[in-house]
Design an enzyme around this catalytic site. Structure first.
Site, PDB file in Angstrom:
ATOM      1  N   ASN A 211       9.154  74.134  29.558  1.00  0.00           N
ATOM      2  CA  ASN A 211       9.291  72.828  28.906  1.00  0.00           C
ATOM      3  C   ASN A 211       9.412  73.018  27.407  1.00  0.00           C
ATOM      4  O   ASN A 211       9.363  74.137  26.902  1.00  0.00           O
ATOM      5  CB  ASN A 211       8.115  71.921  29.284  1.00  0.00           C
ATOM      6  CG  ASN A 211       6.801  72.543  28.882  1.00  0.00           C
ATOM      7  OD1 ASN A 211       6.519  72.715  27.699  1.00  0.00           O
ATOM      8  ND2 ASN A 211       5.990  72.908  29.860  1.00  0.00           N
ATOM      9  N   ASP A 281       3.742  71.574  36.039  1.00  0.00           N
ATOM     10  CA  ASP A 281       3.023  71.071  37.213  1.00  0.00           C
ATOM     11  C   ASP A 281       3.439  71.788  38.494  1.00  0.00           C
ATOM     12  O   ASP A 281       2.718  71.778  39.473  1.00  0.00           O
ATOM     13  CB  ASP A 281       3.272  69.562  37.365  1.00  0.00           C
ATOM     14  CG  ASP A 281       2.496  68.771  36.310  1.00  0.00           C
ATOM     15  OD1 ASP A 281       1.350  69.159  36.032  1.00  0.00           O
ATOM     16  OD2 ASP A 281       3.053  67.810  35.749  1.00  0.00           O
ATOM     17  N   PHE A 327      -4.920  66.343  26.650  1.00  0.00           N
ATOM     18  CA  PHE A 327      -3.794  65.657  26.018  1.00  0.00           C
ATOM     19  C   PHE A 327      -3.051  64.881  27.095  1.00  0.00           C
ATOM     20  O   PHE A 327      -3.089  65.257  28.272  1.00  0.00           O
ATOM     21  CB  PHE A 327      -2.844  66.672  25.360  1.00  0.00           C
ATOM     22  CG  PHE A 327      -3.258  67.022  23.959  1.00  0.00           C
ATOM     23  CD1 PHE A 327      -4.395  67.780  23.731  1.00  0.00           C
ATOM     24  CD2 PHE A 327      -2.522  66.577  22.865  1.00  0.00           C
ATOM     25  CE1 PHE A 327      -4.806  68.096  22.448  1.00  0.00           C
ATOM     26  CE2 PHE A 327      -2.912  66.883  21.572  1.00  0.00           C
ATOM     27  CZ  PHE A 327      -4.053  67.648  21.358  1.00  0.00           C
ATOM     28  N   LYS A 341      -6.094  59.020  32.930  1.00  0.00           N
ATOM     29  CA  LYS A 341      -6.177  60.489  33.038  1.00  0.00           C
ATOM     30  C   LYS A 341      -7.559  60.972  32.623  1.00  0.00           C
ATOM     31  O   LYS A 341      -8.123  61.873  33.234  1.00  0.00           O
ATOM     32  CB  LYS A 341      -5.133  61.157  32.133  1.00  0.00           C
ATOM     33  CG  LYS A 341      -3.844  61.450  32.830  1.00  0.00           C
ATOM     34  CD  LYS A 341      -2.831  62.166  31.942  1.00  0.00           C
ATOM     35  CE  LYS A 341      -1.444  61.940  32.517  1.00  0.00           C
ATOM     36  NZ  LYS A 341      -0.370  62.326  31.618  1.00  0.00           N
ATOM     37  N   LYS A 345      -9.837  62.978  35.248  1.00  0.00           N
ATOM     38  CA  LYS A 345     -10.124  64.405  35.023  1.00  0.00           C
ATOM     39  C   LYS A 345     -11.510  64.624  34.414  1.00  0.00           C
ATOM     40  O   LYS A 345     -11.849  65.743  34.041  1.00  0.00           O
ATOM     41  CB  LYS A 345      -9.034  65.024  34.134  1.00  0.00           C
ATOM     42  CG  LYS A 345      -7.624  64.907  34.729  1.00  0.00           C
ATOM     43  CD  LYS A 345      -6.612  65.814  34.035  1.00  0.00           C
ATOM     44  CE  LYS A 345      -5.195  65.548  34.526  1.00  0.00           C
ATOM     45  NZ  LYS A 345      -4.237  66.568  34.148  1.00  0.00           N
TER      46      LYS A 345
HETATM   47  N1  CTP Z   1      -2.814  69.996  32.498  1.00  0.00           N
HETATM   48  C1  CTP Z   1      -3.400  71.081  33.104  1.00  0.00           C
HETATM   49  N2  CTP Z   1      -2.849  71.635  34.219  1.00  0.00           N
HETATM   50  C2  CTP Z   1      -1.727  71.107  34.768  1.00  0.00           C
HETATM   51  C3  CTP Z   1      -1.118  69.982  34.154  1.00  0.00           C
HETATM   52  C4  CTP Z   1      -1.691  69.459  33.030  1.00  0.00           C
HETATM   53  O1  CTP Z   1      -4.432  71.576  32.615  1.00  0.00           O
HETATM   54  N3  CTP Z   1      -1.207  71.662  35.859  1.00  0.00           N
HETATM   55  C5  CTP Z   1      -3.437  69.410  31.317  1.00  0.00           C
HETATM   56  C6  CTP Z   1      -2.624  69.460  30.040  1.00  0.00           C
HETATM   57  O2  CTP Z   1      -2.953  70.641  29.286  1.00  0.00           O
HETATM   58  C7  CTP Z   1      -3.053  68.205  29.300  1.00  0.00           C
HETATM   59  C8  CTP Z   1      -3.396  67.244  30.421  1.00  0.00           C
HETATM   60  O3  CTP Z   1      -3.609  68.048  31.583  1.00  0.00           O
HETATM   61  O4  CTP Z   1      -4.206  68.402  28.545  1.00  0.00           O
HETATM   62  C9  CTP Z   1      -2.416  66.180  30.761  1.00  0.00           C
HETATM   63  O5  CTP Z   1      -1.155  66.707  30.924  1.00  0.00           O
HETATM   64  P1  CTP Z   1       0.079  65.744  31.326  1.00  0.00           P
HETATM   65  O6  CTP Z   1       1.285  66.600  31.598  1.00  0.00           O
HETATM   66  O7  CTP Z   1       0.207  64.625  30.339  1.00  0.00           O
HETATM   67  O8  CTP Z   1      -0.444  65.057  32.630  1.00  0.00           O
HETATM   68  P2  CTP Z   1      -0.487  65.470  34.119  1.00  0.00           P
HETATM   69  O9  CTP Z   1      -1.922  65.620  34.504  1.00  0.00           O
HETATM   70  O10 CTP Z   1       0.394  66.610  34.428  1.00  0.00           O
HETATM   71  O11 CTP Z   1       0.042  64.128  34.791  1.00  0.00           O
HETATM   72  P3  CTP Z   1       1.533  63.493  34.833  1.00  0.00           P
HETATM   73  O12 CTP Z   1       2.487  64.660  34.698  1.00  0.00           O
HETATM   74  O13 CTP Z   1       1.560  62.856  36.164  1.00  0.00           O
HETATM   75  O14 CTP Z   1       1.625  62.514  33.705  1.00  0.00           O
END
Ligand code: CTP
Length: 412
Positions: A211, A281, A327, A341, A345
């Site tokens: 990304n 993800d 974040f 979130k 979490k």
């Molecule tokens: N994060 C993580 N592990 C993942 C995905 C996200 O630890 N596999 C953490 C990121 O470092 C960030 C937070 O979760 O601090 C939120 O990340 P974000 O991408 O905004 O959210 P997601 O939980 O992935 O949810 P979505 O993509 O559905 O918005």
């Protein structure tokens, strides 16, 4: 630019070493940060760089003679010591180290250092054998005991044609040390783990899913946490950023699985965990060990994905007393989605940013965020540098720690 050097009176004391030419760059960088810089030189230093160069760069007269400043009612070296907020001796030769360590004050620079009560930083630079000599090391020890600030020289090619310890540390490191001296160490005793940058999920040896995260926000948080006195570990995905300062424990990872392993290694000891990384993800279900060719079977054209662990979500389940900051990258309903979130979490703080907005976020030096705490309090932070935002996020962390401590004290 986030700096504690703005409007500070800085005395740069230059002694006679070849690295004196690098001090010109330091003076420029300090004036760019809004510091008012006064340069003092020893007689030997003027053999390496002309006072006119420093005068032009600093915008102030350069003092290089003992009796040069006897113009006003105050004696020159005392007047300069009185206005100073910080003095930096750069480069500091073996000679100046020896003189000051032994209380010799026989020229403008040494009398000025003797007459000051503000922090004095020595930035040594010399030949390796000189640096390692017993007498220089004894003098260094004396300076430390007398409360002077010291930097270690860098390692590499030296002007005398040899290699080893003795180089002037890089200018950004000197500036960071100067910033450190002006910064209250309100996070000392805390052990902060920060994650930053993107993760990479491999399709084959040359292709990957990743990304647009640059890592800048996480690197800024690690830098400011360290500046504020926290023991800091930065776990970073692949970025194009220069490595952080050498007293940050720097761990490089590539995939989400590697990041999770690294986070779990440092989790036990951490008191604060800040997850600024953009974790992928999903990863490929099958990573091809050989490069996929154009004419390979067609089923290889379809990427089958599987879910990566949610590192932050997993930490939320086991966080105990630790402060957990996440974040949220959102494109709509910023506060609602981010708060959801936070709850899901089990976080203490969430930092939401609108990744659809131009000029902030991915790759930019600037950001604009909304900080939300577990009680649902919302603080909007307008557009500013990522280092300033990092400082504000750490203020929120500090407030959360204080509130928690107060609750515990009240209960007792
Ligand atoms: N994060 C993580 N592990 C993942 C995905 C996200 O630890 N596999 C953490 C990121 O470092 C960030 C937070 O979760 O601090 C939120 O990340 P974000 O991408 O905004 O959210 P997601 O939980 O992935 O949810 P979505 O993509 O559905 O918005």
């Amino acid at each position: 630019m986030f700096t504690n050097l703005r409007n500070k009176e800085i005395i740069i004391a230059v002694t006679g070493g070849i690295a004196a030419y690098k001090t010109c760059e330091l003076v420029r960088e300090l004036t760019k940060r809004g510091a008012s810089v006064h340069v003092v030189m020893t007689k030997n230093a003027t053999q390496f760089v002309s006072p006119l160069t420093f005068q032009t760069l600093s915008g102030h007269p350069v003092i290089h003679e003992m009796f040069q400043l006897f113009t006003g009612p105050k004696i020159g070296h005392i007047a300069l010591s009185d206005i100073a907020d910080q003095m930096v001796i750069v480069p500091a030769t073996a000679n100046i180290i020896g003189k000051i360590a032994n209380g010799i004050a026989d020229d403008f620079l040494t009398t000025m250092v003797m007459a000051t009560t503000v922090p004095v930083l020595f930035v040594p630079s010399m030949n390796t054998k000189m640096w390692e000599s017993k007498i220089v090391q004894m003098n260094i020890q004396r300076l430390k005991e007398a409360g002077y600030e010291l930097m270690e020289p860098g390692v590499g090619d030296l002007a005398c044609g040899t290699k080893g310890k003795g180089r002037l540390p890089p200018i950004p490191d000197i500036i960071e040390k100067m910033e450190d001296i002006f910064t209250e160490k309100d996070l000392s005793g805390e052990r902060v783990v920060v994650t930053a940058g993107p993760t990479i999920e491999y399709i084959d040896p040359v292709r990957c899913i990743t990304n647009r995260s640059s890592g800048k926000m996480g690197y800024a948080i690690a830098k400011i946490a360290r500046r504020r006195g926290a023991e800091t570990t930065l776990i970073s995905g692949e970025t194009y950023l220069p490595p952080p300062r050498s007293d940050i424990n720097f761990v490089k990872v590539r995939t989400a699985i590697e990041m999770k392993e690294a986070v779990m290694r440092f989790f036990e000891d951490a008191t604060i965990i800040i997850k600024a990384a953009a974790v992928a993800d999903f990863r490929c279900k099958k990573e091809s060990i050989k490069k996929i060719k154009k004419n390979d079977e067609e089923d290889l054209y379809v990427l089958e994905l599987e879910k990566n662990p949610d590192i932050l979500g997993d930490l939320g389940k086991i966080k105990g007393n630790r402060i957990l900051v996440g974040f949220a990258a959102e494109t709509e309903n910023l506060v609602e989605n981010a708060y959801e979130k936070l709850k899901k979490k089990n976080l203490d703080i969430i930092v939401a940013n609108n990744v659809a907005k131009e000029g902030i976020g991915f790759g930019s030096d600037m950001n604009e965020v909304t900080i939300i705490d577990a009680q649902g309090r919302v603080k909007h932070v307008p557009k500013m540098s990522k280092e300033e935002i990092a400082n504000i996020i750490l203020d929120s962390v500090k407030r959360t720690i204080k509130k928690r401590k107060k609750r515990e004290d009240d209960w007792l």
